[in-house]
Design a protein around this motif. Structure first.
Motif, PDB file in Angstrom:
ATOM      1  N   SER A 161       0.807  -1.220   0.000  1.00  0.00           N
ATOM      2  CA  SER A 161       0.000   0.000   0.000  1.00  0.00           C
ATOM      3  C   SER A 161       0.838   1.267   0.000  1.00  0.00           C
ATOM      4  N   ASN A 162       2.160   1.131   0.202  1.00  0.00           N
ATOM      5  CA  ASN A 162       3.030   2.305   0.286  1.00  0.00           C
ATOM      6  C   ASN A 162       4.035   2.407  -0.857  1.00  0.00           C
ATOM      7  N   THR A 163       3.994   1.483  -1.795  1.00  0.00           N
ATOM      8  CA  THR A 163       4.948   1.510  -2.909  1.00  0.00           C
ATOM      9  C   THR A 163       4.252   1.141  -4.213  1.00  0.00           C
ATOM     10  N   ILE A 164       4.410   1.986  -5.219  1.00  0.00           N
ATOM     11  CA  ILE A 164       3.850   1.735  -6.539  1.00  0.00           C
ATOM     12  C   ILE A 164       4.958   1.871  -7.565  1.00  0.00           C
ATOM     13  N   LYS A 165       5.000   0.941  -8.503  1.00  0.00           N
ATOM     14  CA  LYS A 165       5.971   1.029  -9.587  1.00  0.00           C
ATOM     15  C   LYS A 165       5.253   1.202 -10.912  1.00  0.00           C
ATOM     16  N   LEU A 166       5.674   2.200 -11.690  1.00  0.00           N
ATOM     17  CA  LEU A 166       5.128   2.456 -13.008  1.00  0.00           C
ATOM     18  C   LEU A 166       6.186   2.089 -14.039  1.00  0.00           C
ATOM     19  N   ASP A 167       5.874   1.121 -14.887  1.00  0.00           N
ATOM     20  CA  ASP A 167       6.787   0.683 -15.940  1.00  0.00           C
ATOM     21  C   ASP A 167       6.221   1.120 -17.289  1.00  0.00           C
ATOM     22  N   PHE A 168       6.934   2.025 -17.959  1.00  0.00           N
ATOM     23  CA  PHE A 168       6.471   2.511 -19.252  1.00  0.00           C
ATOM     24  C   PHE A 168       6.957   1.598 -20.373  1.00  0.00           C
ATOM     25  N   ILE A 169       6.154   1.468 -21.407  1.00  0.00           N
ATOM     26  CA  ILE A 169       6.489   0.596 -22.522  1.00  0.00           C
ATOM     27  C   ILE A 169       7.783   1.054 -23.179  1.00  0.00           C
ATOM     28  N   ASP A 170       8.654   0.094 -23.486  1.00  0.00           N
ATOM     29  CA  ASP A 170       9.929   0.376 -24.131  1.00  0.00           C
ATOM     30  C   ASP A 170       9.701   0.589 -25.621  1.00  0.00           C
ATOM     31  N   GLY A 171       9.712   1.843 -26.026  1.00  0.00           N
ATOM     32  CA  GLY A 171       9.442   2.167 -27.420  1.00  0.00           C
ATOM     33  C   GLY A 171      10.471   1.618 -28.382  1.00  0.00           C
ATOM     34  N   ASP A 172      11.748   1.602 -27.963  1.00  0.00           N
ATOM     35  CA  ASP A 172      12.798   1.051 -28.830  1.00  0.00           C
ATOM     36  C   ASP A 172      12.549  -0.439 -29.093  1.00  0.00           C
ATOM     37  N   PHE A 173      12.252  -1.172 -28.028  1.00  0.00           N
ATOM     38  CA  PHE A 173      11.997  -2.605 -28.164  1.00  0.00           C
ATOM     39  C   PHE A 173      10.780  -2.854 -29.049  1.00  0.00           C
ATOM     40  N   LEU A 174       9.701  -2.105 -28.779  1.00  0.00           N
ATOM     41  CA  LEU A 174       8.473  -2.283 -29.542  1.00  0.00           C
ATOM     42  C   LEU A 174       8.694  -1.958 -31.018  1.00  0.00           C
ATOM     43  N   TYR A 175       9.378  -0.849 -31.280  1.00  0.00           N
ATOM     44  CA  TYR A 175       9.607  -0.451 -32.676  1.00  0.00           C
ATOM     45  C   TYR A 175      10.403  -1.513 -33.426  1.00  0.00           C
ATOM     46  N   LYS A 176      11.461  -2.038 -32.786  1.00  0.00           N
ATOM     47  CA  LYS A 176      12.296  -3.045 -33.440  1.00  0.00           C
ATOM     48  C   LYS A 176      11.508  -4.322 -33.721  1.00  0.00           C
ATOM     49  N   GLN A 177      10.670  -4.732 -32.752  1.00  0.00           N
ATOM     50  CA  GLN A 177       9.875  -5.949 -32.941  1.00  0.00           C
ATOM     51  C   GLN A 177       8.861  -5.776 -34.073  1.00  0.00           C
ATOM     52  N   ILE A 178       8.253  -4.606 -34.148  1.00  0.00           N
ATOM     53  CA  ILE A 178       7.294  -4.333 -35.221  1.00  0.00           C
ATOM     54  C   ILE A 178       8.014  -4.246 -36.557  1.00  0.00           C
ATOM     55  N   ASN A 179       9.185  -3.624 -36.553  1.00  0.00           N
ATOM     56  CA  ASN A 179       9.925  -3.391 -37.795  1.00  0.00           C
ATOM     57  C   ASN A 179      10.389  -4.689 -38.451  1.00  0.00           C
ATOM     58  N   VAL A 180      10.697  -5.705 -37.617  1.00  0.00           N
ATOM     59  CA  VAL A 180      11.150  -6.985 -38.183  1.00  0.00           C
ATOM     60  C   VAL A 180      10.006  -7.987 -38.311  1.00  0.00           C
ATOM     61  N   GLY A 181       8.792  -7.570 -37.964  1.00  0.00           N
ATOM     62  CA  GLY A 181       7.625  -8.411 -38.165  1.00  0.00           C
ATOM     63  C   GLY A 181       7.298  -9.368 -37.041  1.00  0.00           C
ATOM     64  N   ARG A 182       7.961  -9.248 -35.883  1.00  0.00           N
ATOM     65  CA  ARG A 182       7.660 -10.143 -34.762  1.00  0.00           C
ATOM     66  C   ARG A 182       6.390  -9.721 -34.026  1.00  0.00           C
ATOM     67  N   MET A 183       6.077  -8.456 -34.077  1.00  0.00           N
ATOM     68  CA  MET A 183       4.848  -7.937 -33.479  1.00  0.00           C
ATOM     69  C   MET A 183       4.121  -7.121 -34.539  1.00  0.00           C
ATOM     70  N   LYS A 184       2.811  -7.137 -34.457  1.00  0.00           N
ATOM     71  CA  LYS A 184       2.013  -6.367 -35.403  1.00  0.00           C
ATOM     72  C   LYS A 184       1.091  -5.418 -34.640  1.00  0.00           C
ATOM     73  N   LEU A 185       1.217  -4.130 -34.946  1.00  0.00           N
ATOM     74  CA  LEU A 185       0.377  -3.116 -34.308  1.00  0.00           C
ATOM     75  C   LEU A 185       0.364  -1.895 -35.227  1.00  0.00           C
TER      76      LEU A 185
END
Length: 231
Positions: A161-185
């Protein structure tokens, strides 16, 4: 994110270029990725009492308030800008305002949370900002359904209740995965402005997060924020 963009089949139409120019979000930190559509809607929004309170991260203070109890809502309710917020809005009633001050500028972020595959995720956008050094303050009206608003997405994890972690999406990782066709979005890129914008629909975003949201590689460790409760 400043990763150099390679050529892409997705080229920005003129209107999307204007979106990049005029709707660049200012987040808690320089976030890695933005989406044209929200991840959360009034039909999927959830709340958690552990969110509200005052917090600190690396010397920076934050206040998280329920939207209708926030200082920002009080200003709009009092008609400071000639803009009214409907009290019966389901999304507003279950959303939050994150307020903080950095470099003498006060930021108010509008955040809504969703639960997917047992994990919490929140999308943010800039609801308001005030420059303390300016005698003429420029403020933007809250517009949760504005189609030209861009959103940043973070995974929310409650250690307790006293600690929160916010993890933002890694844009570099996402872009590379989309660019090589491993992810589609669905997305758009603009090499001139070094920008990468997700244009998928809300439904497509939710399905994508459901598929990859439990993969820690999907999140940027450098763009994580750990909030420690003050009160």
């Amino acid at each position: 994110m400043k990763a150099k963009r390679q050529s892409s089949k997705n080229k920005l139409p003129d209107m999307t270029k204007y979106i990049f120019l005029f709707f660049i979000p200012i987040m808690i930190m320089q976030s890695c990725i933005t989406s044209l559509q929200p991840l959360v809607t009034k039909n999927t929004v959830v709340t958690d009492s552990r969110l509200t309170g005052t917090w600190n991260s690396d010397g920076q203070d934050y206040a998280i308030q329920k939207f209708f109890e926030s200082d920002l809502y009080k200003k709009y309710r009092e008609g400071s800008f000639g803009f009214s917020v409907k009290r019966d809005s389901i999304l507003n009633s279950k959303s939050y305002i994150v307020r903080y001050t950095k470099n003498k500028i006060k930021y108010d972020l509008y955040g809504s949370m969703i639960q997917l595959n047992g994990e919490y995720f929140m999308n943010f956008y800039n609801a308001d900002l005030n420059d303390d050094d300016s005698s003429s303050i420029s403020e933007r009206a809250i517009c949760p359904t504005c189609l030209l608003q861009s959103y940043t997405i973070a995974r929310i994890r409650f250690s307790n209740s006293n600690t929160i972690k916010l993890d933002f999406i890694d844009g570099d990782f996402l872009y590379k995965q989309i660019n090589v066709g491993r992810m589609k979005l669905k997305h758009e890129t603009d090499e001139l402005y070094d920008t990468f914008l997700i244009t998928a629909s809300t439904y497509e975003l939710q399905k994508f997060i459901q598929k990859y949201g439990n993969d820690d590689r999907f999140f940027d460790k450098e763009n994580s924020v750990t909030l420690i409760r003050k009160s």
